[in-house]
Enzyme design. Structure first.
Site, mmCIF file in Angstrom:
data_model
loop_
_atom_site.group_PDB
_atom_site.id
_atom_site.type_symbol
_atom_site.label_atom_id
_atom_site.label_comp_id
_atom_site.label_asym_id
_atom_site.label_seq_id
_atom_site.Cartn_x
_atom_site.Cartn_y
_atom_site.Cartn_z
ATOM 1 N N GLY A 62 4.328 -5.822 7.914
ATOM 2 C CA GLY A 62 3.004 -6.392 8.120
ATOM 3 C C GLY A 62 3.015 -7.635 8.978
ATOM 4 O O GLY A 62 2.016 -7.947 9.621
ATOM 5 N N ASP A 64 5.667 -8.480 11.421
ATOM 6 C CA ASP A 64 6.113 -8.081 12.766
ATOM 7 C C ASP A 64 5.832 -6.588 12.923
ATOM 8 O O ASP A 64 6.701 -5.743 12.750
ATOM 9 C CB ASP A 64 7.600 -8.382 12.940
ATOM 10 C CG ASP A 64 8.077 -8.164 14.374
ATOM 11 O OD1 ASP A 64 7.254 -7.768 15.228
ATOM 12 O OD2 ASP A 64 9.275 -8.370 14.628
ATOM 13 N N ASN A 110 -6.124 -8.712 3.457
ATOM 14 C CA ASN A 110 -6.097 -8.105 4.785
ATOM 15 C C ASN A 110 -6.669 -6.697 4.736
ATOM 16 O O ASN A 110 -6.501 -5.972 3.753
ATOM 17 C CB ASN A 110 -4.664 -8.106 5.339
ATOM 18 C CG ASN A 110 -3.939 -6.801 5.097
ATOM 19 O OD1 ASN A 110 -4.099 -5.823 5.834
ATOM 20 N ND2 ASN A 110 -3.139 -6.759 4.028
ATOM 21 N N GLY A 113 -5.616 -2.370 8.902
ATOM 22 C CA GLY A 113 -5.773 -0.970 9.286
ATOM 23 C C GLY A 113 -4.659 -0.439 10.163
ATOM 24 O O GLY A 113 -4.897 0.389 11.057
ATOM 25 N N PHE A 114 -3.424 -0.902 9.917
ATOM 26 C CA PHE A 114 -2.264 -0.403 10.667
ATOM 27 C C PHE A 114 -2.444 -0.566 12.176
ATOM 28 O O PHE A 114 -2.193 0.352 12.967
ATOM 29 C CB PHE A 114 -1.987 1.076 10.352
ATOM 30 C CG PHE A 114 -1.435 1.361 8.986
ATOM 31 C CD1 PHE A 114 -1.008 0.346 8.150
ATOM 32 C CD2 PHE A 114 -1.335 2.663 8.530
ATOM 33 C CE1 PHE A 114 -0.489 0.620 6.885
ATOM 34 C CE2 PHE A 114 -0.823 2.951 7.280
ATOM 35 C CZ PHE A 114 -0.399 1.935 6.445
ATOM 36 N N ASN A 142 8.913 0.655 8.769
ATOM 37 C CA ASN A 142 7.912 1.139 7.823
ATOM 38 C C ASN A 142 6.925 2.010 8.585
ATOM 39 O O ASN A 142 6.338 1.566 9.578
ATOM 40 C CB ASN A 142 7.220 -0.083 7.195
ATOM 41 C CG ASN A 142 6.193 0.260 6.150
ATOM 42 O OD1 ASN A 142 5.230 0.954 6.415
ATOM 43 N ND2 ASN A 142 6.401 -0.272 4.948
ATOM 44 N N ASN A 178 5.259 4.576 3.951
ATOM 45 C CA ASN A 178 4.168 3.796 3.367
ATOM 46 C C ASN A 178 3.012 4.724 3.028
ATOM 47 O O ASN A 178 2.372 5.280 3.923
ATOM 48 C CB ASN A 178 3.723 2.722 4.361
ATOM 49 C CG ASN A 178 2.714 1.759 3.768
ATOM 50 O OD1 ASN A 178 2.182 1.972 2.682
ATOM 51 N ND2 ASN A 178 2.426 0.687 4.482
ATOM 52 N N SER A 181 -0.953 1.525 1.421
ATOM 53 C CA SER A 181 -1.918 0.566 1.953
ATOM 54 C C SER A 181 -3.329 1.008 1.573
ATOM 55 O O SER A 181 -3.664 2.190 1.678
ATOM 56 C CB SER A 181 -1.808 0.479 3.477
ATOM 57 O OG SER A 181 -2.907 -0.257 4.006
ATOM 58 N N ASN A 183 -5.942 0.270 3.278
ATOM 59 C CA ASN A 183 -6.789 0.090 4.460
ATOM 60 C C ASN A 183 -6.853 1.288 5.398
ATOM 61 O O ASN A 183 -7.476 1.205 6.448
ATOM 62 C CB ASN A 183 -6.315 -1.145 5.235
ATOM 63 C CG ASN A 183 -6.391 -2.401 4.390
ATOM 64 O OD1 ASN A 183 -7.362 -2.614 3.687
ATOM 65 N ND2 ASN A 183 -5.340 -3.207 4.429
ATOM 66 N N THR A 184 -6.187 2.384 5.031
ATOM 67 C CA THR A 184 -6.320 3.646 5.760
ATOM 68 C C THR A 184 -6.934 4.647 4.803
ATOM 69 O O THR A 184 -6.335 4.956 3.767
ATOM 70 C CB THR A 184 -4.962 4.153 6.263
ATOM 71 O OG1 THR A 184 -4.450 3.232 7.236
ATOM 72 C CG2 THR A 184 -5.091 5.526 6.908
ATOM 73 N N LYS A 223 7.196 3.252 -0.403
ATOM 74 C CA LYS A 223 6.524 2.027 -0.840
ATOM 75 C C LYS A 223 5.282 2.381 -1.631
ATOM 76 O O LYS A 223 4.437 3.153 -1.155
ATOM 77 C CB LYS A 223 6.161 1.163 0.365
ATOM 78 C CG LYS A 223 5.584 -0.208 -0.018
ATOM 79 C CD LYS A 223 5.485 -1.123 1.189
ATOM 80 C CE LYS A 223 5.063 -2.533 0.794
ATOM 81 N NZ LYS A 223 5.065 -3.453 1.955
ATOM 82 N N THR A 251 6.021 -4.025 -4.710
ATOM 83 C CA THR A 251 4.873 -3.170 -4.455
ATOM 84 C C THR A 251 4.138 -3.631 -3.205
ATOM 85 O O THR A 251 4.417 -4.701 -2.664
ATOM 86 C CB THR A 251 3.883 -3.246 -5.626
ATOM 87 O OG1 THR A 251 3.373 -4.594 -5.704
ATOM 88 C CG2 THR A 251 4.507 -2.859 -6.954
ATOM 89 N N ASN A 252 3.142 -2.827 -2.835
ATOM 90 C CA ASN A 252 2.235 -3.177 -1.745
ATOM 91 C C ASN A 252 1.143 -4.119 -2.269
ATOM 92 O O ASN A 252 1.242 -4.652 -3.360
ATOM 93 C CB ASN A 252 1.635 -1.892 -1.155
ATOM 94 C CG ASN A 252 1.324 -2.008 0.321
ATOM 95 O OD1 ASN A 252 0.860 -3.046 0.791
ATOM 96 N ND2 ASN A 252 1.563 -0.954 1.071
ATOM 97 N N GLY A 277 0.131 -11.982 -2.410
ATOM 98 C CA GLY A 277 0.422 -13.340 -2.819
ATOM 99 C C GLY A 277 0.512 -13.480 -4.325
ATOM 100 O O GLY A 277 0.733 -12.516 -5.058
ATOM 101 N N TYR A 327 6.073 -12.150 2.182
ATOM 102 C CA TYR A 327 5.171 -12.248 3.326
ATOM 103 C C TYR A 327 4.244 -13.444 3.130
ATOM 104 O O TYR A 327 4.281 -14.404 3.894
ATOM 105 C CB TYR A 327 4.376 -10.944 3.475
ATOM 106 C CG TYR A 327 3.354 -10.950 4.597
ATOM 107 C CD1 TYR A 327 2.214 -11.750 4.545
ATOM 108 C CD2 TYR A 327 3.499 -10.146 5.712
ATOM 109 C CE1 TYR A 327 1.269 -11.766 5.567
ATOM 110 C CE2 TYR A 327 2.560 -10.148 6.745
ATOM 111 C CZ TYR A 327 1.449 -10.957 6.654
ATOM 112 O OH TYR A 327 0.520 -10.970 7.666
#
Length: 348
Positions: A62, A64, A110, A113-114, A142, A178, A181, A183-184, A223, A251-252, A277, A327
């Site tokens: 996420g 880089d 966040n 969206g990849f 990933n 992955n 996420s 966001n997809t 993941k 985890t994610n 976080g 992260y």
């Protein structure tokens, strides 16, 4: 409080989060030739999945996304960098703004969206790096589903992941699928065992075919999300053992907003997306313990989610983590944070 943390709280929080990330990452890459490599004690080395990690702490996917700053990040003290999430086709991601800070919770929301340049570009960048850069950092890749691929078309999903695998497997030290996420659309549905089994099997076959017969085994991990029920976590753990996977990343981000200290209007302004976080810490630790108890000592488990300092890191290692990723703490604590944690863990 460190000078960076004061700068972050007083200044950087006034800058759009994605803009601050882009500028900060650019500065790290530009400073790389001027920075000596972080000192890591030999006692910090970890042997896992047939690989030697200079220390237990790595950077989660996420940060880089396009493999642009691996060596700059390693110079700060990260022992491994997981690039991505990379999709088979390039895609812009979701509309901005899509990255938000919740400082009171030391958290980030966040819905990127990849966004990434696609597997072909990232593969070329990794191939070029192998010929010129140092190799004292492990590089994971990933991979995720391209958004335009219909999530209910199993053949299309398998073909999409297979393309990413075919392009990236030759240049990765390990590969992570992955499916977690938020966001997809539809991606998390792939965590069900019925859909996950053929996907992981297909990626394993493609990874083996993409590497020369003389090459070493490419470790494959999956993941998962912290929002899975305990029973579903255990089902994925059982599947990982059944298929001979090398590990699980746990985890994610979470879609939960329970227990946040931030003002409700600030949480509402951040909107939908994955929360990372400190608020993820408790559940990520629970999932880690569930997995380790289920799979025994043989499977690598990479713990990620809410690791804020060396004490958090030690707690994950004591709970059975093989390796660690961070992260959000890196965002809040700054460039010196990974080396501080790495040194604190070196004597274990």
């Amino acid at each position: 409080m460190t000078p960076y943390r004061t700068l972050f709280d007083k200044v950087l929080t006034r800058v759009d989060a994605e803009t601050a990330h882009r500028l900060g990452f650019r500065a790290l890459r530009a400073a790389r030739p001027l920075v000596g490599h972080a000192v890591r004690a030999p006692s910090g080395r970890v042997e896992a999945m047939g690989l030697t990690f200079p220390g237990p702490l790595g950077l989660a996917a996420g940060f880089d996304k396009n493999a642009e700053g691996i060596d700059a990040l390693a110079a700060l003290g990260f022992s491994f960098v997981e690039v991505g999430t990379v999709t088979a086709e390039p895609q812009p991601g979701n509309p901005r703004p899509r990255l938000f800070r919740l400082p009171a919770d030391r958290a980030v929301v966040n819905r990127m969206g990849f966004n990434n340049e696609g597997a072909a570009v990232v593969a070329r960048r990794l191939a070029t790096r192998l010929g010129t850069a140092h190799r004292d950092v492990v590089v994971g890749v990933n991979i995720g589903k391209t958004k335009v691929v219909p999530d209910d078309d199993q053949d299309a999903v398998l073909a999409d992941y297979a393309k990413s695998t075919r392009l990236l497997a030759p240049w990765a030290d390990y590969l992570v699928v992955n499916v977690s996420s938020p966001n997809t659309p539809g991606l998390r549905d792939l965590q069900s065992v019925a859909r996950l089994r053929p996907l992981l099997a297909a990626v394993r076959r493609e990874a083996d075919a993409a590497r020369p017969a003389t090459a070493v085994h490419l470790p494959l991990l999956v993941k998962i999300a912290p929002d899975l029920s305990d029973d579903d976590v255990l089902a994925v753990a059982d599947l990982a053992v059944e298929l001979g996977l090398d590990g699980i990343v746990a985890t994610n981000t979470t879609i939960s907003r329970d227990g946040l200290r931030s003002a409700p209007e600030q949480v509402a302004a951040a909107g939908a997306g994955g929360l990372s976080g400190a608020p993820v810490k408790a559940r990520a630790l629970e999932v880690l313990r569930l997995i380790r108890e289920r799979v025994g000592a043989g499977l690598t488990v990479i713990a990620v989610g809410g690791i804020g300092d060396a004490d958090d890191a030690r707690e994950r290692l004591d709970a059975g983590a093989t390796l660690l990723q961070a992260y959000t703490a890196f965002v809040y604590e700054g460039a010196l944070w990974p080396s501080r944690v790495q040194r604190a863990l070196a004597g274990r």
